[in-house]
Design a protein around this motif. Structure first.
Motif, PDB file in Angstrom:
ATOM      1  N   THR A 101      18.618 -14.856 -52.708  1.00 23.14           N
ATOM      2  CA  THR A 101      17.770 -13.673 -52.734  1.00 23.14           C
ATOM      3  C   THR A 101      17.683 -12.973 -54.089  1.00 23.14           C
ATOM      4  OG1 THR A 101      18.102 -13.295 -50.373  1.00 23.14           O
ATOM      5  CG2 THR A 101      17.406 -11.407 -51.667  1.00 23.14           C
ATOM      6  N   PRO A 102      18.743 -12.920 -54.897  1.00 28.31           N
ATOM      7  CA  PRO A 102      18.668 -12.101 -56.128  1.00 28.31           C
ATOM      8  C   PRO A 102      17.502 -12.419 -57.047  1.00 28.31           C
ATOM      9  CG  PRO A 102      20.938 -12.707 -55.687  1.00 28.31           C
ATOM     10  CD  PRO A 102      20.107 -13.448 -54.699  1.00 28.31           C
ATOM     11  N   ILE A 103      17.020 -13.652 -57.073  1.00 25.98           N
ATOM     12  CA  ILE A 103      15.942 -13.988 -58.012  1.00 25.98           C
ATOM     13  C   ILE A 103      14.567 -13.971 -57.347  1.00 25.98           C
ATOM     14  CG2 ILE A 103      17.463 -15.395 -59.459  1.00 25.98           C
ATOM     15  CD1 ILE A 103      16.093 -17.876 -58.217  1.00 25.98           C
ATOM     16  N   ALA A 104      14.481 -13.624 -56.061  1.00 27.39           N
ATOM     17  CA  ALA A 104      13.215 -13.702 -55.331  1.00 27.39           C
ATOM     18  C   ALA A 104      12.418 -12.412 -55.470  1.00 27.39           C
ATOM     19  CB  ALA A 104      13.476 -13.999 -53.858  1.00 27.39           C
ATOM     20  N   ASP A 105      11.116 -12.560 -55.720  1.00 22.25           N
ATOM     21  CA  ASP A 105      10.204 -11.412 -55.709  1.00 22.25           C
ATOM     22  C   ASP A 105       9.798 -11.059 -54.280  1.00 22.25           C
ATOM     23  OD1 ASP A 105       9.821 -11.100 -58.651  1.00 22.25           O
ATOM     24  OD2 ASP A 105       8.988 -13.116 -58.464  1.00 22.25           O
ATOM     25  N   TRP A 106       9.530 -12.091 -53.484  1.00 20.00           N
ATOM     26  CA  TRP A 106       9.217 -11.904 -52.068  1.00 20.00           C
ATOM     27  C   TRP A 106      10.205 -12.722 -51.241  1.00 20.00           C
ATOM     28  CZ3 TRP A 106       3.208 -12.958 -51.467  1.00 20.00           C
ATOM     29  CH2 TRP A 106       2.510 -12.094 -52.313  1.00 20.00           C
ATOM     30  N   VAL A 107      10.616 -12.153 -50.104  1.00 19.42           N
ATOM     31  CA  VAL A 107      11.470 -12.863 -49.152  1.00 19.42           C
ATOM     32  C   VAL A 107      10.760 -12.837 -47.802  1.00 19.42           C
ATOM     33  CG1 VAL A 107      13.739 -13.012 -48.073  1.00 19.42           C
ATOM     34  CG2 VAL A 107      13.527 -12.130 -50.416  1.00 19.42           C
ATOM     35  N   LEU A 108      10.405 -14.007 -47.303  1.00 21.50           N
ATOM     36  CA  LEU A 108       9.664 -14.135 -46.050  1.00 21.50           C
ATOM     37  C   LEU A 108      10.582 -14.726 -44.990  1.00 21.50           C
ATOM     38  CD1 LEU A 108       6.352 -15.631 -47.529  1.00 21.50           C
ATOM     39  CD2 LEU A 108       6.974 -13.222 -47.244  1.00 21.50           C
ATOM     40  N   LEU A 109      10.911 -13.918 -43.989  1.00 19.62           N
ATOM     41  CA  LEU A 109      11.959 -14.277 -43.025  1.00 19.62           C
ATOM     42  C   LEU A 109      11.327 -14.829 -41.745  1.00 19.62           C
ATOM     43  CD1 LEU A 109      14.068 -11.060 -43.642  1.00 19.62           C
ATOM     44  CD2 LEU A 109      14.577 -13.353 -44.480  1.00 19.62           C
ATOM     45  N   ALA A 110      10.829 -16.063 -41.826  1.00 19.38           N
ATOM     46  CA  ALA A 110      10.106 -16.659 -40.705  1.00 19.38           C
ATOM     47  C   ALA A 110      11.005 -17.465 -39.763  1.00 19.38           C
ATOM     48  CB  ALA A 110       9.001 -17.562 -41.234  1.00 19.38           C
ATOM     49  N   ALA A 111      12.280 -17.625 -40.085  1.00 22.14           N
ATOM     50  CA  ALA A 111      13.180 -18.412 -39.232  1.00 22.14           C
ATOM     51  C   ALA A 111      13.430 -17.705 -37.900  1.00 22.14           C
ATOM     52  CB  ALA A 111      14.505 -18.656 -39.947  1.00 22.14           C
ATOM     53  N   ALA A 112      13.623 -18.503 -36.862  1.00 25.33           N
ATOM     54  CA  ALA A 112      14.032 -17.972 -35.552  1.00 25.33           C
ATOM     55  C   ALA A 112      15.557 -18.008 -35.511  1.00 25.33           C
ATOM     56  CB  ALA A 112      13.433 -18.813 -34.427  1.00 25.33           C
ATOM     57  N   VAL A 113      16.159 -16.874 -35.823  1.00 32.35           N
ATOM     58  CA  VAL A 113      17.606 -16.801 -36.036  1.00 32.35           C
ATOM     59  C   VAL A 113      18.305 -16.399 -34.747  1.00 32.35           C
ATOM     60  CG1 VAL A 113      19.435 -15.753 -37.417  1.00 32.35           C
ATOM     61  CG2 VAL A 113      17.178 -16.154 -38.430  1.00 32.35           C
ATOM     62  N   GLY A 114      19.366 -17.135 -34.400  1.00 31.26           N
ATOM     63  CA  GLY A 114      20.116 -16.825 -33.200  1.00 31.26           C
ATOM     64  C   GLY A 114      20.877 -15.516 -33.319  1.00 31.26           C
ATOM     65  N   ASP A 115      21.019 -14.836 -32.196  1.00 31.72           N
ATOM     66  CA  ASP A 115      21.729 -13.549 -32.165  1.00 31.72           C
ATOM     67  C   ASP A 115      23.190 -13.684 -31.756  1.00 31.72           C
ATOM     68  OD1 ASP A 115      19.399 -11.904 -32.751  1.00 31.72           O
ATOM     69  OD2 ASP A 115      18.698 -12.474 -30.755  1.00 31.72           O
ATOM     70  N   VAL A 116      23.516 -14.765 -31.028  1.00 29.62           N
ATOM     71  CA  VAL A 116      24.874 -14.925 -30.493  1.00 29.62           C
ATOM     72  C   VAL A 116      25.330 -16.368 -30.651  1.00 29.62           C
ATOM     73  CG1 VAL A 116      24.667 -13.048 -28.796  1.00 29.62           C
ATOM     74  CG2 VAL A 116      23.977 -15.381 -28.163  1.00 29.62           C
TER      75      VAL A 116
ATOM     76  N   ASP B  79      -3.257 -17.291 -57.551  1.00 27.90           N
ATOM     77  CA  ASP B  79      -3.035 -15.851 -57.674  1.00 27.90           C
ATOM     78  C   ASP B  79      -1.574 -15.433 -57.511  1.00 27.90           C
ATOM     79  OD1 ASP B  79      -3.156 -16.641 -55.007  1.00 27.90           O
ATOM     80  OD2 ASP B  79      -3.968 -14.724 -54.322  1.00 27.90           O
ATOM     81  N   LEU B  80      -0.717 -16.370 -57.124  1.00 28.21           N
ATOM     82  CA  LEU B  80       0.714 -16.041 -56.993  1.00 28.21           C
ATOM     83  C   LEU B  80       1.539 -16.671 -58.112  1.00 28.21           C
ATOM     84  CD1 LEU B  80       1.224 -16.361 -53.119  1.00 28.21           C
ATOM     85  CD2 LEU B  80       0.442 -14.400 -54.463  1.00 28.21           C
ATOM     86  N   GLN B  81       0.874 -17.158 -59.135  1.00 25.95           N
ATOM     87  CA  GLN B  81       1.589 -17.780 -60.252  1.00 25.95           C
ATOM     88  C   GLN B  81       2.524 -16.760 -60.901  1.00 25.95           C
ATOM     89  OE1 GLN B  81      -1.046 -19.752 -62.961  1.00 25.95           O
ATOM     90  NE2 GLN B  81       0.524 -21.193 -63.577  1.00 25.95           N
ATOM     91  N   GLY B  82       3.739 -17.192 -61.203  1.00 25.09           N
ATOM     92  CA  GLY B  82       4.738 -16.311 -61.805  1.00 25.09           C
ATOM     93  C   GLY B  82       5.662 -15.657 -60.801  1.00 25.09           C
ATOM     94  N   LEU B  83       5.301 -15.712 -59.504  1.00 23.37           N
ATOM     95  CA  LEU B  83       6.156 -15.130 -58.468  1.00 23.37           C
ATOM     96  C   LEU B  83       7.169 -16.153 -57.969  1.00 23.37           C
ATOM     97  CD1 LEU B  83       3.680 -13.096 -56.212  1.00 23.37           C
ATOM     98  CD2 LEU B  83       5.352 -12.189 -57.842  1.00 23.37           C
ATOM     99  N   LYS B  84       8.372 -15.668 -57.660  1.00 24.20           N
ATOM    100  CA  LYS B  84       9.402 -16.487 -57.001  1.00 24.20           C
ATOM    101  C   LYS B  84       9.463 -16.037 -55.548  1.00 24.20           C
ATOM    102  CE  LYS B  84      12.288 -17.281 -61.102  1.00 24.20           C
ATOM    103  NZ  LYS B  84      11.447 -16.579 -62.087  1.00 24.20           N
ATOM    104  N   ILE B  85       9.199 -16.956 -54.642  1.00 22.97           N
ATOM    105  CA  ILE B  85       9.116 -16.627 -53.220  1.00 22.97           C
ATOM    106  C   ILE B  85      10.139 -17.441 -52.445  1.00 22.97           C
ATOM    107  CG2 ILE B  85       7.634 -16.681 -51.178  1.00 22.97           C
ATOM    108  CD1 ILE B  85       5.261 -16.147 -52.969  1.00 22.97           C
ATOM    109  N   LEU B  86      10.937 -16.741 -51.668  1.00 22.72           N
ATOM    110  CA  LEU B  86      11.974 -17.351 -50.823  1.00 22.72           C
ATOM    111  C   LEU B  86      11.520 -17.279 -49.373  1.00 22.72           C
ATOM    112  CD1 LEU B  86      14.878 -18.481 -50.398  1.00 22.72           C
ATOM    113  CD2 LEU B  86      15.671 -16.101 -50.359  1.00 22.72           C
ATOM    114  N   VAL B  87      11.521 -18.421 -48.696  1.00 21.14           N
ATOM    115  CA  VAL B  87      11.089 -18.493 -47.300  1.00 21.14           C
ATOM    116  C   VAL B  87      12.203 -19.122 -46.482  1.00 21.14           C
ATOM    117  CG1 VAL B  87       9.320 -19.370 -45.720  1.00 21.14           C
ATOM    118  CG2 VAL B  87       8.714 -18.882 -48.101  1.00 21.14           C
ATOM    119  N   ASN B  88      12.435 -18.575 -45.280  1.00 20.77           N
ATOM    120  CA  ASN B  88      13.300 -19.319 -44.359  1.00 20.77           C
ATOM    121  C   ASN B  88      12.512 -19.731 -43.126  1.00 20.77           C
ATOM    122  OD1 ASN B  88      13.371 -17.070 -42.601  1.00 20.77           O
ATOM    123  ND2 ASN B  88      15.406 -16.435 -43.258  1.00 20.77           N
ATOM    124  N   ALA B  89      13.004 -20.746 -42.432  1.00 19.86           N
ATOM    125  CA  ALA B  89      12.239 -21.348 -41.341  1.00 19.86           C
ATOM    126  C   ALA B  89      13.182 -22.070 -40.394  1.00 19.86           C
ATOM    127  CB  ALA B  89      11.208 -22.327 -41.902  1.00 19.86           C
TER     128      ALA B  89
END
Length: 408
Positions: free
Chosen positions: A276-291, A193-203
């Motif tokens: 990001t420019p070509i992504a339909d969905w961007v899923l930001l699952a990474a645990a990103v440091g603040d400092v 059901d997600l065929q044709g979508l470009k999905i960007l994930v970080n982790a």
């Protein structure tokens, strides 16, 4: 491994073809049975030359079926009909070039191929063969036709040294990847059901180094983001995974993913902005440091050289940056790992960063912390409405998240 609850009570039919990689199927059957699944096994005549049916009957606590059973009169109803109706999902592995060709053209000359025609269950295909055989144009044509059929998920073979000493593609996917494919099919019923979508994930968890051996980081394993990428790929999306260091992730889960490795928050930000420019969905699952430490030494500091206090510098907010430069019709989904009260801070983060939704989870609850195989979450929308996603394996939770995002 895949969380046990995902397979409890499920009915899984496994067709085993002739190939040296059949030994990996013993691990798959063993894991499924330990997880509480009901498992039935069909062996082709070729498979019997590599492994005895008794091996599988011992592992699945049920007789394994062969062509001799197919032609036996001791079954009341035709065996292939009974098995086809019984199965919730069907796996064929190691899928040989011969059986692949039979399935493409609907041939039915043994118990396995007759059962495939007699079932409406979704089908997982895991090929394995010599590299030159796999790369033959007719084999590739058969593979592309077969994997494009409804209710069918095809796992690409891995690469490495094969039993014939050839180094190349053709290795059977690892048991962990096969188990993930089965879990996905039980959720999706084979719908791409997600065929044709470009999905960007970080982790993963970013690391900010003080010197070559010390860093400020977090205990994120990256498993939730990896499972999101795998789930989206299983549902037909074109997926790119950008990840900070991953820990305790089985290598067999990563081989099929298009991925880019980074270490620091700045490296992650740079890679995300570029992708990001070509992504339909961007899923930001990474645990990103603040400092990060204001100063970084390129040589290891001795204990005497370590500062008594460590001045810190704020790092860029990747989610906020991506929100400010978002592209038309793009969905931007954040994640909030919280302790204590999770809803209020997650909603504040969602609104502050201008996200389309946020997935909040409590990392201080049993089975929900960093590195666990299971998780629970609540999906939040900008209007304050929420949707509990329940406690389940991280792969099943990934599918629940994708369902939520699809319906935004």
């Amino acid at each position: 491994m895949t969380a046990i609850a995902s397979f409890a009570g499920r009915r899984i039919l496994i067709g085993v073809c002739g190939g040296i990689a059949v030994y990996k199927l013993c691990e798959v059957v063993s894991q499924l049975v330990q997880a509480g699944a009901e498992v039935r096994v069909i062996l082709t005549a070729g498979a019997e030359r590599f492994i005895a049916p008794f091996s599988f009957s011992t592992l699945c606590r049920h007789p394994a079926y062969t062509d001799a059973d197919f032609w036996s009169a001791r079954h009341g109803r035709p065996l292939h009909i009974e098995l086809g109706e019984w199965a919730e999902v069907m796996l064929i592995a190691p899928l040989t070039a011969n059986t692949l060709a039979k399935l493409r053209y609907g041939q039915a000359d043994n118990l396995l191929t007759n059962t495939v025609l007699a079932t409406t269950a979704p089908l997982l295909l895991a090929p394995a063969m010599n590299t030159d055989m796999w790369l033959q144009p007719i084999v590739q044509e058969n593979w592309q036709v077969l994997r494009s059929r409804p209710q069918t998920l095809g796992l690409e073979p891995g690469s490495g040294r094969l039993a014939c000493d050839r180094v190349g593609s053709g290795r059977l996917p690892e048991p962990i990847a096969i188990l993930a494919g089965l879990e996905s099919l039980l959720w999706t019923q084979g719908q791409a059901d997600l065929q044709g979508l470009k999905i960007l994930v970080n982790a993963g968890g970013t690391r900010e180094f003080l010197d070559p051996v010390r860093f400020i980081g977090n205990p994120s394993s990256g498993r939730m983001g990896v499972m999101l990428a795998i789930a989206a790929q299983h549902r037909g999306a074109q997926v790119q995974l950008i990840h900070a260091p991953l820990t305790n992730i089985e290598p067999g889960l990563l081989t099929s993913l298009d991925r880019q490795a980074v270490v620091s928050t700045e490296e992650l930000a740079e890679a995300m902005i570029a992708a990001t420019p070509i992504a339909d969905w961007v899923l930001l699952a990474a645990a990103v440091g603040d400092v990060r430490p204001e100063l970084r030494s390129h040589q290891k500091l001795s204990k005497a050289e370590l500062p008594a206090s460590l001045p810190l510098q704020l790092l860029p907010d990747i989610a906020a940056q991506l929100s400010q430069q978002r592209y038309p019709n793009q969905k931007l989904i954040g994640f909030a790992a919280q302790t204590g009260e999770i809803l209020e801070p997650a909603i504040a983060k969602l609104q502050r960063k201008g996200l389309d939704a946020i997935i909040a989870n409590a990392i201080d609850q049993p089975g929900q912390g960093f590195g666990s195989a299971t998780n629970a979450a609540i999906a939040l929308r900008p209007d304050g409405s929420s949707q509990p996603l329940g406690f389940r394996s991280k792969l099943s939770l990934a599918h629940a998240i994708l369902d939520f995002v699809k319906n935004l």
